[in-house]
Write a protein that holds these residues in place. Structure first.
Motif, PDB file in Angstrom:
ATOM      1  N   PRO A 171      31.655  15.889  48.432  1.00  0.00           N
ATOM      2  CA  PRO A 171      30.373  15.346  47.971  1.00  0.00           C
ATOM      3  C   PRO A 171      29.254  16.385  47.955  1.00  0.00           C
ATOM      4  O   PRO A 171      28.396  16.357  47.066  1.00  0.00           O
ATOM      5  CB  PRO A 171      30.093  14.223  48.975  1.00  0.00           C
ATOM      6  N   SER A 172      29.259  17.328  48.910  1.00  0.00           N
ATOM      7  CA  SER A 172      28.251  18.389  48.859  1.00  0.00           C
ATOM      8  C   SER A 172      28.493  19.293  47.654  1.00  0.00           C
ATOM      9  O   SER A 172      27.547  19.786  47.029  1.00  0.00           O
ATOM     10  CB  SER A 172      28.254  19.216  50.152  1.00  0.00           C
ATOM     11  N   SER A 173      29.765  19.501  47.283  1.00  0.00           N
ATOM     12  CA  SER A 173      30.080  20.296  46.094  1.00  0.00           C
ATOM     13  C   SER A 173      29.659  19.571  44.819  1.00  0.00           C
ATOM     14  O   SER A 173      29.290  20.214  43.824  1.00  0.00           O
ATOM     15  CB  SER A 173      31.576  20.611  46.043  1.00  0.00           C
ATOM     16  N   ILE A 174      29.702  18.242  44.831  1.00  0.00           N
ATOM     17  CA  ILE A 174      29.180  17.469  43.701  1.00  0.00           C
ATOM     18  C   ILE A 174      27.685  17.718  43.571  1.00  0.00           C
ATOM     19  O   ILE A 174      27.163  17.956  42.477  1.00  0.00           O
ATOM     20  CB  ILE A 174      29.463  15.963  43.883  1.00  0.00           C
ATOM     21  N   GLY A 175      26.973  17.683  44.707  1.00  0.00           N
ATOM     22  CA  GLY A 175      25.540  17.945  44.693  1.00  0.00           C
ATOM     23  C   GLY A 175      25.225  19.328  44.155  1.00  0.00           C
ATOM     24  O   GLY A 175      24.278  19.512  43.372  1.00  0.00           O
ATOM     25  N   ILE A 176      26.000  20.329  44.555  1.00  0.00           N
ATOM     26  CA  ILE A 176      25.813  21.695  44.058  1.00  0.00           C
ATOM     27  C   ILE A 176      26.075  21.755  42.557  1.00  0.00           C
ATOM     28  O   ILE A 176      25.317  22.366  41.795  1.00  0.00           O
ATOM     29  CB  ILE A 176      26.733  22.673  44.808  1.00  0.00           C
TER      30      ILE A 176
END
Length: 296
Positions: A253-258
């Motif tokens: 999910p943090s990679s989605i945000g990035i």
């Protein structure tokens, strides 16, 4: 952000296309099942960091050829299986479908948390060691996010972190490390499970104490928007002669945000070490999420 019921066969919406890769554990298989059932057409994805080619189904595209990717896959509703895709694949596809403001697409992501991560070694207290990759291909450039830092330019690194501290070390010891003037480390807090944040904080303690220019930030491990807001703050803090460097090393999910932050912006540099995923690194299936966004 929406939770999907554990027994659900698909997402609440029907998508025109879904982009997927290979499952390596139980939660990956469950995510793929939901993703495949949620779209009219399924496209297998494989990015080669050596040739910069993105294989989509039977066709191969240069990662920089966004127009060709966009034209080859029409459809207003696009789904990405974030559990099986890697951060670079999500970034390239997000850029292809969201970069052009006139091409209105809705982009969805489905992601399944693991019930447990398997530690590589048994340790006392919270100080476990985790290994999630069989090996690393190394730091390699990605078209659209590869502009070198100039000699008179400083880097502002923002890294989302997981349990493997050596990945951050690899970036800081790279040539760009000499130009990095400020470091923001984003930890997944709140984590998927209580105490899991310690598995990330403890291994990075040495790096945090060593770099005086290092600051900590926190974004929910399953909250892409929180990561997006952290990146927005860092981007707004960039001074003259500085460039933002991003490193998606944490939760998916943090990679989605990035991906969502970087895909519509230029002049951002990406640092990623391309792990070859280790099969069976997790056990069970935790919460399953669906995220839905569009370009505004």
């Amino acid at each position: 952000m929406r939770l999907i019921a554990p027994s659900a066969a698909s997402t609440p919406e029907t998508f025109d296309l879904v982009f997927v890769s290979q499952a390596i554990d139980e939660r990956g298989s469950r995510s793929l099942e939901i993703a495949r059932n949620s779209a009219n057409h399924v496209v297998e994805v494989d990015y080669d960091p050596e040739t910069f080619h993105l294989k989509l189904g039977d066709a191969a595209f240069r990662a920089s050829d966004l127009d060709s990717i966009r034209q080859a896959f029409p459809g207003a509703m696009i789904l990405l299986d974030a559990t099986s895709l890697d951060p670079v694949e999500m970034l390239i596809l997000s850029r292809a479908f969201l970069y052009n403001a006139e091409d209105r697409r809705r982009l969805g992501f489905v992601y399944a948390e693991p019930a447990h991560y398997k530690p590589a070694t048994v340790a006392i207290g919270m100080d476990y060691a985790f290994t999630f990759a069989d090996k690393f291909r190394g730091l390699k450039s990605v078209p659209g996010f590869a502009n070198e830092l100039r000699d008179d330019e400083g880097g502002r690194l923002v890294a989302c972190l997981g349990f493997e501290a050596d990945r951050l070390d690899r970036i800081l010891q790279d040539d760009d490390g000499n130009f990095i003037k400020h470091v923001t480390l984003i930890f997944g807090v709140p984590p998927y499970r209580t105490t899991w944040e310690m598995h990330a904080l403890l291994p990075h303690e040495r790096v945090i104490s060593k770099h005086r220019s290092c600051e900590l930030a926190f974004a929910g491990a399953n909250n892409p928007k929180a990561t997006y807001e952290c990146l927005k703050e860092s981007f707004q803090a960039i001074g003259q002669g500085e460039r933002l460097i991003i490193a998606p090393l944490g939760s998916k999910p943090s990679s989605i945000g990035i991906a969502l932050f970087a895909c519509c912006r230029d002049n951002i540099r990406l640092k990623y070490d391309f792990p070859v995923k280790l099969e069976g690194r997790t056990e069970g299936v935790g919460a399953i999420h669906r995220y839905l966004v569009d370009r505004r």
